[in-house]
Design a protein around this motif. Structure first.
Motif, PDB file in Angstrom:
ATOM      1  N   VAL A  55       0.864  -1.193   0.000  1.00 44.91           N
ATOM      2  CA  VAL A  55       0.000   0.000   0.000  1.00 44.91           C
ATOM      3  C   VAL A  55       0.898   1.239   0.000  1.00 44.91           C
ATOM      4  CG1 VAL A  55      -1.976  -1.166   1.044  1.00 44.91           C
ATOM      5  CG2 VAL A  55      -0.182  -0.214   2.515  1.00 44.91           C
ATOM      6  N   GLN A  56       0.396   2.398   0.434  1.00 45.29           N
ATOM      7  CA  GLN A  56       1.233   3.601   0.443  1.00 45.29           C
ATOM      8  C   GLN A  56       2.469   3.351   1.309  1.00 45.29           C
ATOM      9  OE1 GLN A  56      -1.962   3.253   1.203  1.00 45.29           O
ATOM     10  NE2 GLN A  56      -3.065   5.180   1.052  1.00 45.29           N
ATOM     11  N   PRO A  57       3.663   3.787   0.838  1.00 44.52           N
ATOM     12  CA  PRO A  57       4.870   3.599   1.663  1.00 44.52           C
ATOM     13  C   PRO A  57       4.671   4.174   3.070  1.00 44.52           C
ATOM     14  CG  PRO A  57       5.468   4.375  -0.523  1.00 44.52           C
ATOM     15  CD  PRO A  57       3.971   4.420  -0.452  1.00 44.52           C
ATOM     16  N   GLY A  58       5.092   3.420   4.058  1.00 44.04           N
ATOM     17  CA  GLY A  58       5.002   3.886   5.450  1.00 44.04           C
ATOM     18  C   GLY A  58       3.726   3.498   6.149  1.00 44.04           C
ATOM     19  N   ARG A  59       2.719   3.026   5.382  1.00 46.88           N
ATOM     20  CA  ARG A  59       1.417   2.792   6.020  1.00 46.88           C
ATOM     21  C   ARG A  59       1.388   1.529   6.884  1.00 46.88           C
ATOM     22  NH1 ARG A  59      -4.732   2.234   3.960  1.00 46.88           N
ATOM     23  NH2 ARG A  59      -5.606   2.606   6.021  1.00 46.88           N
ATOM     24  N   ILE A  60       2.112   0.489   6.510  1.00 44.41           N
ATOM     25  CA  ILE A  60       2.004  -0.757   7.294  1.00 44.41           C
ATOM     26  C   ILE A  60       2.854  -0.733   8.549  1.00 44.41           C
ATOM     27  CG2 ILE A  60       1.349  -2.213   5.339  1.00 44.41           C
ATOM     28  CD1 ILE A  60       4.283  -3.361   5.526  1.00 44.41           C
ATOM     29  N   VAL A  61       3.669   0.302   8.706  1.00 46.05           N
ATOM     30  CA  VAL A  61       4.439   0.409   9.942  1.00 46.05           C
ATOM     31  C   VAL A  61       3.521   1.030  10.997  1.00 46.05           C
ATOM     32  CG1 VAL A  61       6.557   1.344  10.942  1.00 46.05           C
ATOM     33  CG2 VAL A  61       6.469   0.824   8.520  1.00 46.05           C
ATOM     34  N   VAL A  62       3.687   0.626  12.248  1.00 48.82           N
ATOM     35  CA  VAL A  62       2.921   1.239  13.342  1.00 48.82           C
ATOM     36  C   VAL A  62       3.930   1.774  14.358  1.00 48.82           C
ATOM     37  CG1 VAL A  62       1.022   0.932  14.949  1.00 48.82           C
ATOM     38  CG2 VAL A  62       1.277  -0.673  13.039  1.00 48.82           C
ATOM     39  N   PRO A  63       3.918   3.091  14.676  1.00 48.05           N
ATOM     40  CA  PRO A  63       3.080   4.127  14.095  1.00 48.05           C
ATOM     41  C   PRO A  63       3.399   4.356  12.614  1.00 48.05           C
ATOM     42  CG  PRO A  63       4.534   5.034  15.809  1.00 48.05           C
ATOM     43  CD  PRO A  63       4.848   3.604  15.692  1.00 48.05           C
ATOM     44  N   SER A  64       2.362   4.745  11.875  1.00 43.89           N
ATOM     45  CA  SER A  64       2.478   4.948  10.440  1.00 43.89           C
ATOM     46  C   SER A  64       3.514   6.024  10.107  1.00 43.89           C
ATOM     47  CB  SER A  64       1.120   5.377   9.891  1.00 43.89           C
ATOM     48  OG  SER A  64       1.276   5.873   8.580  1.00 43.89           O
ATOM     49  N   GLU A  65       4.274   5.774   9.048  1.00 39.71           N
ATOM     50  CA  GLU A  65       5.280   6.750   8.609  1.00 39.71           C
ATOM     51  C   GLU A  65       4.860   7.414   7.298  1.00 39.71           C
ATOM     52  OE1 GLU A  65       8.920   4.537   8.411  1.00 39.71           O
ATOM     53  OE2 GLU A  65       9.028   4.242  10.575  1.00 39.71           O
ATOM     54  N   GLU A  66       3.574   7.287   6.972  1.00 36.21           N
ATOM     55  CA  GLU A  66       3.085   7.847   5.695  1.00 36.21           C
ATOM     56  C   GLU A  66       3.428   9.312   5.515  1.00 36.21           C
ATOM     57  OE1 GLU A  66      -1.180   6.630   4.366  1.00 36.21           O
ATOM     58  OE2 GLU A  66      -0.907   6.106   6.469  1.00 36.21           O
ATOM     59  N   LYS A  67       3.338  10.076   6.628  1.00 32.59           N
ATOM     60  CA  LYS A  67       3.530  11.531   6.509  1.00 32.59           C
ATOM     61  C   LYS A  67       4.995  11.922   6.446  1.00 32.59           C
ATOM     62  CE  LYS A  67      -0.803  12.475   8.820  1.00 32.59           C
ATOM     63  NZ  LYS A  67      -1.343  12.329  10.154  1.00 32.59           N
ATOM     64  N   ILE A  68       5.893  11.006   6.792  1.00 31.57           N
ATOM     65  CA  ILE A  68       7.310  11.385   6.814  1.00 31.57           C
ATOM     66  C   ILE A  68       8.160  10.596   5.816  1.00 31.57           C
ATOM     67  CG2 ILE A  68       7.282  12.183   9.213  1.00 31.57           C
ATOM     68  CD1 ILE A  68       8.777   9.485   9.871  1.00 31.57           C
ATOM     69  N   ARG A  69       7.538   9.679   5.092  1.00 34.84           N
ATOM     70  CA  ARG A  69       8.349   8.858   4.175  1.00 34.84           C
ATOM     71  C   ARG A  69       7.597   8.608   2.874  1.00 34.84           C
ATOM     72  NH1 ARG A  69       8.840   3.157   3.898  1.00 34.84           N
ATOM     73  NH2 ARG A  69       8.049   2.754   5.982  1.00 34.84           N
ATOM     74  N   GLU A  70       8.274   8.882   1.754  1.00 34.21           N
ATOM     75  CA  GLU A  70       7.654   8.585   0.457  1.00 34.21           C
ATOM     76  C   GLU A  70       8.263   7.363  -0.192  1.00 34.21           C
ATOM     77  OE1 GLU A  70       8.048  12.109  -1.855  1.00 34.21           O
ATOM     78  OE2 GLU A  70       6.632  13.237  -0.614  1.00 34.21           O
ATOM     79  N   ILE A  71       9.462   7.028   0.282  1.00 30.72           N
ATOM     80  CA  ILE A  71      10.178   5.921  -0.366  1.00 30.72           C
ATOM     81  C   ILE A  71       9.678   4.573   0.169  1.00 30.72           C
ATOM     82  CG2 ILE A  71      12.154   5.821   1.229  1.00 30.72           C
ATOM     83  CD1 ILE A  71      13.748   5.849  -1.593  1.00 30.72           C
TER      84      ILE A  71
END
Lengths: 102, 387
Positions: free
Chosen positions: B52-68
């Motif tokens: 899915v979007q990079p960073g989303r499956i990590v908890v806490p989500s890193e979607e807002k700080i990581r695009e790679i």
């Protein structure tokens, strides 16, 4: 002492001899392709999956509940699947042919 | 309570509900807690997605700080399989004899340094050093490179008070960019060069793909290994009889490593995004819901493990999920297992006992649950077997 033949996914056949330990350990010692035994034999990784013949399956018996649970989610599972870390090398296995599942 | 005791924080809610809802930056995450459910969700990637979007499956989500995108972690088969197959052989190098010898030398030298020192802070002065120096072998770069990684401290990828500090993560990203540029001009036989030569669908890996793989290699194997090393040392501090038991029967070291991974579960959980209407433990899950597979909880499930809250060094049946499960099982597990085996081997050869002094626990908070995962610091004294 037991002579066991492994047949890998690409059809290569190799017969090896063992006296003790698990079948997975014997396979790893002899570099059988497709048998990694990453967890060392505690039934945590399923990287030692083999298929037995129907006769040998009957002889050695069904997997334990924990082993069966591991196999349930494995690729290429069949009614004759076992994890070779759960099979001890013994005279009973002499002459058996095991097909490496992955 | 002994310092080495790590309570099963999820027991009650696992047994009563099987799932636990937590909040992650205003998004609900449903933690899956039972062993059987965790394994099924990990296996059925078609319904529980990583790509899915990079960073989303990590908890806490890193979607807002990581695009790679971290590769191959944040992908599903068949793409995941293609990338992973390019890397498998490299990540199995820890089984080679010369790798094992070099890792033994590194570990042995570090243990010699700390023996009979008055007092030592284990996390910074031993676990971080061992993790970093060992990583030079996995990357096949000069051991001196570890000095840079050690100088970053234990919290390089996040502030202690803010797990989503983008500036902290940038240190690593800039460093990796620099290394990639370096090897582009002077390719060698290190992991960066190998990845730059790797193929995906008939073309070479892009710089972005190499960077995504390297971020995963650095981040995935840092806190987890530091915690595992520290926790094992604390365990032996509390249990000198266990050092003795392994000294007498070193054949159990492999089983002991698996048991420590189960008991300490260095990575608490990892997320997935639901791609189908389904339910787990009679709990309805909908498309785009986020769940997490709680390895730490599954590893204490009494339906699977006898006496789950005891460390049984020679536990025979141990179907733990401490390295994850199925397609996404930890790519660095071979390195981690080898490192921990060698650590235990060297400790039993050289250390008589470990005296534990003051310590500060590292406690994670997941909703109403607080889980001990390791230590911020542990002061200790290592007594040599020679004395």
């Amino acid at each position: 002492m037991a002579k066991i033949t492994f047949i890998t996914r690409d059809g290569e056949s190799k017969t090896v001899e063992g006296h003790s330990g698990s079948v997975m350990e014997l396979a790893v010692q002899n570099h059988i392709q497709g048998i990694d035994g990453d967890c060392g034999g505690v039934c945590s990784c399923a990287t030692c999956h083999v298929h037995l013949s129907p006769e040998d399956m009957e002889k050695l018996g069904q997997p334990s509940e924990i082993e069966a649970d591991m196999l349930e989610l494995e690729d290429n599972v069949s009614s004759y699947s076992r994890l070779s870390c759960q099979l001890d090398v013994s005279d009973e296995l002499d002459g058996m042919t095991l097909k490496v599942a992955n | 309570m002994k310092k080495s005791e790590f309570p099963d924080a999820f027991q009650k809610v696992r047994e009563t509900d099987g799932v636990l809802d937590i909040d992650d930056q205003f998004e609900k995450v449903t933690m899956i807690l039972r062993h059987k459910d965790v394994r099924k969700c990990a296996h059925y990637y078609q319904s529980f997605k990583s790509g899915v979007q990079p960073g989303r499956i990590v908890v806490p989500s890193e979607e807002k700080i990581r695009e790679i995108r971290q590769i191959p972690l944040e992908l599903d088969p068949p793409l995941h399989t293609q990338y992973r197959s390019e890397m498998e052989a490299w990540f199995r190098r820890p089984l080679q004899e010369d790798y094992e010898l070099k890792l033994t030398q590194i570990t042995s030298d570090l243990v010699d340094e700390i023996l009979d020192k008055a007092v030592l802070e284990v996390v910074e002065e031993f676990a971080l050093k061992l993790q970093s120096q060992a990583l030079t072998l996995l990357l096949n770069v000069p051991i001196e490179e570890a000095e840079i990684w050690i100088s970053w401290g234990t919290h390089v990828f996040r502030s202690e008070d803010n797990p989503l500090d983008a500036e902290k993560a940038e240190i690593l990203y800039h460093y990796i960019d620099e290394q990639i540029e370096k090897v582009l001009h002077h390719p060698g036989d290190d992991l960066y060069s190998v990845l730059l030569r790797s193929q995906f669908e008939g073309r070479k890996f892009t710089k972005e793909e190499v960077k995504g793989t390297m971020i995963l290699t650095f981040a995935g194997g840092r806190d987890t290994i530091i915690n595992a090393v520290t926790n094992i040392i604390v365990y032996f501090g509390d249990h000198p009889e266990s050092l003795e038991k392994i000294r007498e029967d070193p054949d159990i070291i492999g089983k002991a490593v698996e048991e420590f991974i189960r008991y300490f579960s260095p990575l608490t959980h990892l997320g997935r995004v639901v791609d189908v209407e389904t339910n787990v433990c009679e709990y309805d899950l909908h498309n785009d819901d986020k769940v997490s597979l709680c390895w730490a909880s599954a590893n204490r499930d009494s339906n699977v493990f006898k006496n789950p809250n005891e460390v049984i060094l020679d536990r025979k049946m141990n179907p733990h999920v401490g390295f994850g499960f199925s397609h996404h099982k930890c790519l660095g597990a071979t390195h981690a297992r080898q490192l921990l085996k060698i650590l235990i081997k060297v400790l039993v050869e050289k250390v008589h006992s470990i005296q534990l002094l003051e310590s500060e626990e590292n406690i994670e908070t997941w909703g109403k649950i607080k889980r001990k995962v390791g230590f911020h610091q542990v002061n200790a004294k290592f007594n040599s077997i020679k004395n």
